[in-house]
Motif scaffolding. Structure first.
Motif, mmCIF file in Angstrom:
data_model
loop_
_atom_site.group_PDB
_atom_site.id
_atom_site.type_symbol
_atom_site.label_atom_id
_atom_site.label_comp_id
_atom_site.label_asym_id
_atom_site.label_seq_id
_atom_site.Cartn_x
_atom_site.Cartn_y
_atom_site.Cartn_z
ATOM 1 N N HIS A 1 33.438 70.025 95.908
ATOM 2 C CA HIS A 1 33.334 69.596 97.302
ATOM 3 C C HIS A 1 33.973 70.603 98.246
ATOM 4 O O HIS A 1 33.427 70.905 99.310
ATOM 5 N N ARG A 2 35.118 71.142 97.864
ATOM 6 C CA ARG A 2 35.804 72.099 98.735
ATOM 7 C C ARG A 2 35.004 73.393 98.863
ATOM 8 O O ARG A 2 34.897 73.951 99.950
ATOM 9 N N VAL A 3 34.448 73.851 97.752
ATOM 10 C CA VAL A 3 33.641 75.075 97.786
ATOM 11 C C VAL A 3 32.394 74.853 98.637
ATOM 12 O O VAL A 3 31.995 75.720 99.423
ATOM 13 N N ALA A 4 31.755 73.689 98.485
ATOM 14 C CA ALA A 4 30.552 73.397 99.263
ATOM 15 C C ALA A 4 30.862 73.316 100.755
ATOM 16 O O ALA A 4 30.085 73.796 101.587
ATOM 17 N N ALA A 5 31.999 72.719 101.095
ATOM 18 C CA ALA A 5 32.343 72.505 102.497
ATOM 19 C C ALA A 5 32.943 73.735 103.175
ATOM 20 O O ALA A 5 32.724 73.962 104.365
ATOM 21 N N ARG A 6 33.707 74.537 102.407
ATOM 22 C CA ARG A 6 34.450 75.629 103.035
ATOM 23 C C ARG A 6 34.330 76.952 102.261
ATOM 24 O O ARG A 6 35.213 77.805 102.348
ATOM 25 N N LEU B 1 34.836 80.334 104.134
ATOM 26 C CA LEU B 1 36.212 80.459 104.633
ATOM 27 C C LEU B 1 37.182 80.728 103.494
ATOM 28 O O LEU B 1 38.125 81.520 103.639
ATOM 29 N N LEU B 2 36.954 80.088 102.363
ATOM 30 C CA LEU B 2 37.809 80.317 101.193
ATOM 31 C C LEU B 2 37.686 81.761 100.712
ATOM 32 O O LEU B 2 38.676 82.384 100.322
ATOM 33 N N GLU B 3 36.480 82.279 100.744
ATOM 34 C CA GLU B 3 36.276 83.670 100.330
ATOM 35 C C GLU B 3 37.017 84.633 101.249
ATOM 36 O O GLU B 3 37.610 85.616 100.789
ATOM 37 N N GLU B 4 37.020 84.339 102.556
ATOM 38 C CA GLU B 4 37.737 85.186 103.509
ATOM 39 C C GLU B 4 39.247 85.087 103.311
ATOM 40 O O GLU B 4 39.957 86.092 103.347
ATOM 41 N N ASP B 5 39.733 83.869 103.113
ATOM 42 C CA ASP B 5 41.183 83.650 102.990
ATOM 43 C C ASP B 5 41.759 84.245 101.713
ATOM 44 O O ASP B 5 42.880 84.762 101.712
ATOM 45 N N PHE B 6 41.004 84.158 100.606
ATOM 46 C CA PHE B 6 41.563 84.537 99.311
ATOM 47 C C PHE B 6 40.897 85.754 98.669
ATOM 48 O O PHE B 6 41.292 86.160 97.579
ATOM 49 N N SER B 7 39.891 86.308 99.332
ATOM 50 C CA SER B 7 39.167 87.464 98.777
ATOM 51 C C SER B 7 38.694 87.181 97.347
ATOM 52 O O SER B 7 38.825 88.012 96.455
ATOM 53 N N LEU B 8 38.192 85.978 97.174
ATOM 54 C CA LEU B 8 37.709 85.540 95.863
ATOM 55 C C LEU B 8 36.383 84.824 96.064
ATOM 56 O O LEU B 8 36.294 83.904 96.874
ATOM 57 N N SER B 9 35.348 85.256 95.348
ATOM 58 C CA SER B 9 34.030 84.655 95.535
ATOM 59 C C SER B 9 34.021 83.211 95.050
ATOM 60 O O SER B 9 34.780 82.833 94.147
ATOM 61 N N THR B 10 33.147 82.404 95.659
ATOM 62 C CA THR B 10 33.030 81.004 95.235
ATOM 63 C C THR B 10 32.519 80.924 93.802
ATOM 64 O O THR B 10 32.879 79.998 93.065
ATOM 65 N N GLU B 11 31.680 81.892 93.415
ATOM 66 C CA GLU B 11 31.198 81.924 92.025
ATOM 67 C C GLU B 11 32.362 82.088 91.051
ATOM 68 O O GLU B 11 32.416 81.438 90.010
ATOM 69 N N LYS B 12 33.292 82.966 91.404
ATOM 70 C CA LYS B 12 34.464 83.194 90.558
ATOM 71 C C LYS B 12 35.367 81.959 90.536
ATOM 72 O O LYS B 12 35.935 81.608 89.496
ATOM 73 N N MET B 13 35.491 81.295 91.679
ATOM 74 C CA MET B 13 36.302 80.074 91.733
ATOM 75 C C MET B 13 35.761 79.024 90.776
ATOM 76 O O MET B 13 36.515 78.369 90.051
#
Length: 209
Positions: free
Chosen positions: A174-179, A182-194
């Motif tokens: 849910h967090r990845v879908a919603a943000r 922004l998460l990628e910008e904040d943590f320099s980590l792709s959503t795929e990797k998360m």
């Protein structure tokens, strides 16, 4: 004559209700749940708000109907695995299927995340668990099977592992879908990797060492 009239009225009501849900779904997925009003939905359908309220009492009722519709549409993404493999591998495949669903239906998950935030008691998580099964089996049964086979740890009950797995997974999805962006910008980590790291951490935790 009366029966025919009643039948035609029922068909009209059903058609209009379907039009309302279709319009609401389109707006919810495009704009996001918090930004859609009854007036927006009525305008999309082409009716007055007074007319719309004859079919649905509130936007909450409409949102609940859209949520149920989206949940049932999740089923094709969680197909069974036909080969004879341990329960642990079934669970791993199920987790990976969530990743596929996230990639293909991120707008659906954004809506679900918002819905669960605004209406936490409307659709219980047990409803998800009953709907989204692993190869036709309930998630709980699959964990129990894995414990019997020896592939799933037994220092926690199958129920505890099910709850932990599902809540951790759904929280990240849910967090990845919603943000996601922004998460990628904040943590320099792709959503795929998360998602990859989340799935890996879950399977490593539930697997019997």
């Amino acid at each position: 004559m009366s029966l025919k009239w009643d039948s035609e009225l029922d068909e009209l009501r059903t058609r209009r209700r379907n039009e309302i849900i279709k319009a609401a779904r389109k707006l919810f997925l495009k704009k996001g749940l918090p930004k859609v009003t009854i007036r927006d939905i009525a305008r999309e359908v082409g009716v007055s708000t007074v007319t719309l309220y004859k079919y649905y009492k509130s936007i909450d009722e409409i949102a609940s109907e859209v949520k149920r519709q989206l949940l049932f549409e999740m089923k094709p993404f969680f197909k069974g695995v036909s080969t004879e493999i341990p329960a642990y591998e079934h669970i791993l495949t199920w987790l990976q299927q969530w990743n596929t669903y996230l990639i293909e239906k991120d707008d659906h998950l954004r809506f679900q995340a918002s819905f669960d935030l605004y209406y936490p008691k409307q659709i219980e998580q047990v409803y998800y668990l009953d709907l989204i099964r692993i190869s036709g089996e309930s998630i709980l049964k699959m964990f129990e099977k894995g414990q019997v086979e020896g592939s799933i740890r037994t220092d926690y009950t199958a129920n505890e592992l099910t709850a932990w797995t599902f809540n951790n997974l759904l929280g990240v999805v849910h967090r990845v879908a919603a943000r996601g962006s922004l998460l990628e910008e904040d943590f320099s980590l792709s959503t795929e990797k998360m998602m990859e790291m989340t799935i890996e951490s879950i399977v490593n935790y539930i697997k019997k060492s």
